[in-house]
Design a protein around this motif. Sequence first.
Motif, PDB file in Angstrom:
ATOM      1  N   UNK A  26     -56.385  11.066  72.020  1.00 10.07           N
ATOM      2  CA  UNK A  26     -56.824  11.162  70.623  1.00 10.07           C
ATOM      3  C   UNK A  26     -55.639  11.447  69.703  1.00 10.07           C
ATOM      4  N   UNK A  27     -54.748  12.330  70.133  1.00  6.55           N
ATOM      5  CA  UNK A  27     -53.557  12.631  69.332  1.00  6.55           C
ATOM      6  C   UNK A  27     -52.660  11.402  69.210  1.00  6.55           C
ATOM      7  N   UNK A  28     -52.525  10.645  70.303  1.00  5.02           N
ATOM      8  CA  UNK A  28     -51.739   9.408  70.259  1.00  5.02           C
ATOM      9  C   UNK A  28     -52.280   8.462  69.204  1.00  5.02           C
ATOM     10  N   UNK A  29     -53.581   8.228  69.218  1.00  2.00           N
ATOM     11  CA  UNK A  29     -54.190   7.271  68.295  1.00  2.00           C
ATOM     12  C   UNK A  29     -54.080   7.736  66.852  1.00  2.00           C
ATOM     13  N   UNK A  30     -54.201   9.035  66.621  1.00  2.00           N
ATOM     14  CA  UNK A  30     -54.080   9.554  65.260  1.00  2.00           C
ATOM     15  C   UNK A  30     -52.666   9.365  64.717  1.00  2.00           C
ATOM     16  N   UNK A  31     -51.669   9.591  65.564  1.00  2.00           N
ATOM     17  CA  UNK A  31     -50.287   9.409  65.126  1.00  2.00           C
ATOM     18  C   UNK A  31     -49.987   7.938  64.851  1.00  2.00           C
ATOM     19  N   UNK A  32     -50.455   7.060  65.711  1.00  2.24           N
ATOM     20  CA  UNK A  32     -50.217   5.628  65.516  1.00  2.24           C
ATOM     21  C   UNK A  32     -50.862   5.155  64.213  1.00  2.24           C
ATOM     22  N   UNK A  33     -52.055   5.646  63.912  1.00  5.82           N
ATOM     23  CA  UNK A  33     -52.719   5.277  62.666  1.00  5.82           C
ATOM     24  C   UNK A  33     -51.952   5.823  61.458  1.00  5.82           C
ATOM     25  N   UNK A  34     -51.469   7.041  61.552  1.00  8.49           N
ATOM     26  CA  UNK A  34     -50.714   7.655  60.455  1.00  8.49           C
ATOM     27  C   UNK A  34     -49.451   6.858  60.155  1.00  8.49           C
ATOM     28  N   UNK A  35     -48.726   6.465  61.183  1.00  8.13           N
ATOM     29  CA  UNK A  35     -47.439   5.816  60.998  1.00  8.13           C
ATOM     30  C   UNK A  35     -47.504   4.459  60.351  1.00  8.13           C
ATOM     31  N   UNK A  36     -48.656   3.801  60.375  1.00  9.20           N
ATOM     32  CA  UNK A  36     -48.768   2.461  59.805  1.00  9.20           C
ATOM     33  C   UNK A  36     -48.445   2.435  58.312  1.00  9.20           C
ATOM     34  N   UNK A  37     -48.623   3.545  57.633  1.00 10.31           N
ATOM     35  CA  UNK A  37     -48.331   3.603  56.196  1.00 10.31           C
ATOM     36  C   UNK A  37     -46.838   3.469  55.904  1.00 10.31           C
ATOM     37  N   UNK A  38     -45.996   3.606  56.918  1.00 11.71           N
ATOM     38  CA  UNK A  38     -44.547   3.535  56.707  1.00 11.71           C
ATOM     39  C   UNK A  38     -44.042   2.102  56.588  1.00 11.71           C
ATOM     40  N   UNK A  39     -44.872   1.121  56.869  1.00  9.52           N
ATOM     41  CA  UNK A  39     -44.447  -0.278  56.772  1.00  9.52           C
ATOM     42  C   UNK A  39     -44.055  -0.625  55.340  1.00  9.52           C
ATOM     43  N   UNK A  40     -42.842  -1.126  55.168  1.00  9.93           N
ATOM     44  CA  UNK A  40     -42.348  -1.533  53.856  1.00  9.93           C
ATOM     45  C   UNK A  40     -42.578  -3.030  53.660  1.00  9.93           C
ATOM     46  N   UNK A  41     -43.096  -3.422  52.523  1.00  6.74           N
ATOM     47  CA  UNK A  41     -43.373  -4.851  52.318  1.00  6.74           C
ATOM     48  C   UNK A  41     -42.123  -5.721  52.346  1.00  6.74           C
ATOM     49  N   UNK A  42     -40.979  -5.159  51.995  1.00  3.35           N
ATOM     50  CA  UNK A  42     -39.736  -5.940  51.982  1.00  3.35           C
ATOM     51  C   UNK A  42     -38.961  -5.848  53.290  1.00  3.35           C
ATOM     52  N   UNK A  43     -39.493  -5.172  54.279  1.00  3.02           N
ATOM     53  CA  UNK A  43     -38.854  -5.108  55.582  1.00  3.02           C
ATOM     54  C   UNK A  43     -38.612  -3.703  56.074  1.00  3.02           C
ATOM     55  N   UNK A  44     -38.813  -3.498  57.363  1.00  2.39           N
ATOM     56  CA  UNK A  44     -38.551  -2.207  57.977  1.00  2.39           C
ATOM     57  C   UNK A  44     -39.625  -1.177  57.680  1.00  2.39           C
ATOM     58  N   UNK A  45     -39.291   0.071  57.976  1.00  2.00           N
ATOM     59  CA  UNK A  45     -40.206   1.186  57.774  1.00  2.00           C
ATOM     60  C   UNK A  45     -39.561   2.225  56.874  1.00  2.00           C
ATOM     61  N   UNK A  46     -40.364   2.821  56.017  1.00  2.93           N
ATOM     62  CA  UNK A  46     -39.860   3.801  55.071  1.00  2.93           C
ATOM     63  C   UNK A  46     -40.144   5.224  55.494  1.00  2.93           C
ATOM     64  N   UNK A  47     -39.707   6.133  54.679  1.00  8.34           N
ATOM     65  CA  UNK A  47     -39.820   7.573  54.887  1.00  8.34           C
ATOM     66  C   UNK A  47     -41.135   8.050  54.289  1.00  8.34           C
TER      67      UNK A  47
END
Length: 421
Positions: A26-47
Motif C-alpha cells: 500500500x505504501x509503494x502504491x501511494x508513493x508511486x501515485x504521488x510521484x506522478x505529479x513531478x512529470x514536466x510537460x517539457x521533459x523530465x521530472x520536476x521538484x
Amino acid sequence: MSAQSFTGTFTTYWLDQPEHHLWLREQTHQLIAFGKAARLPDGGFGWLDEQGRLDNACRPQTLVTARMTHVYALAALQGIPGAAALVDHGLKALTTLFHDDEAGGWFSEVQEPGASDTKEAYLHAFVGLAAASATQAGRPGAHELLNDACHIIDTHFWSDDEGAMRENSDRFWTEGEAYRGANSNMHSVEAFLAIADALNAPAWRHRALSIAERLIHDNARQAGYHVIEHFDDAWQPLRDYNQDKPGDPFRPYGVTPGHGLEWSRLLINLEAALLKNEGTAPDWLARDAAALFDAALAGWSADGAPGMVYTLDWAQQPVVHERMHWVMAEGVCTAAALLARTGHAVYEHWYRTFWDYIDLYLIDRHHGSWHHELDRYNQPSTTVWSGKPDIYHALQATLFPRLPQAPTAAQWLKRHPETLR
C-alpha cells in the motif's frame, strides 16, 4: 542502544507476516501515485513542494529525473499502469534535455543562464542506475543510454589506479577537482551492481568491490566504522572538510550516520551478488556491514529525541540535528538485509523501530509521500532540504525488504514478476 546491547527475542518477524507485506504494498502504491505529479510537460521530472505541487522556482534537474526514471522502471516491472510511459518520459529527457551532445556526459540541470556545466560522478552514477533499471524493464532506448553512461564512466570517472571514482570534471573533461568523495563512490557501488546485472558484465561488480574495499574496509574500519566522507585526490582524509558548512546536502562536515546505514546495506548486496554470480565473496563484507550498522546507531537519539541526526562530529556529538527521511528509508532496508543475512533478532528490533518512527513522524497522511526533513523536535523543517523532490529512497524502503539481496531489484522483478503478488 547499540546493536550488540540488544538481548530481546521475537516470536514472529514482521516480514513473515502477510499483513506487513500488504502494508508495504500500500505504501509503494501511494508513493508511486504521488510521484506522478513531478512529470514536466517539457521533459523530465520536476521538484515537488511539501504539498506535492511542482515547485517552479527549482530548475529541472538531472538527478531528480534519473531517480524518478529508476523508480518508475521498478514500478513498470511490477505491472503498475502508467509507469512505463513515465520511464519513457525520463529516458527521453536524459537522452536529450540534460545530455551534453558536444562534449558527452550529462549536465546537472537544464542549461540556462547561471546553470552549472560541471560533470559530477554522483550524477552520472544515477544516470547509469536509471538506464540499467529501464533496460531491465525493456524500455526503448534504455540499452543505448546505458551504453553511453558506461562509456562516460569508463572514460572520464573510473580510475583503475585508484580503484574508485574521480569526483568531477569541467564540461570538456580537461580539469577535475582535487577531491574524492565517499558519497559519489557509494552511489557508484549501487549503480555498478545494477549495471553488472543489466549487461551481464562482472567487471562492474569487481569495481564495486574495489570501491567498498577502499572506502570501508580500509578507511572506515580504521575510523571505528564511521564513514570518512571527504578526501583529497591522494585519498588522504579531510576530517575538517566543510566545518563551516556543516549542513551541506551532499558534502556535510563530520560523520553522516545515514551513510553508514546505506553502506552497510550495499555491502550485503555486494556479498550476495558475488556469491550468486561467482560463488565466493570476501568474508569481511558481512563483518564490515554489521560494524557499520552498529557505528551508525551513534546517531540515534543522539540529542535525546527520537530519530537519527543528520551529522555527528568526530567525538560522536550531534552537529546538524535535523532528521532526513532518506536515513530512515536506508535504515529499514539495511535492518531487513542484515536480518536476512544473519537471522539475529537485533535487526528485527531496529527494523520495527525505524518503521514505527517513519509511521509516526515521516509519512505525510495529509499531502502524501514522506516529509523529507524534520527538525530536532520531529517537526517538518527545510534547513537542508525543501519540499519532496523525489520518491527514490522511500519507494525502495517499501520494496527492498520484500526482495532478496541479489540480484538487483530490477533484474529480480524482471525474472520473478510473481514475487510481490
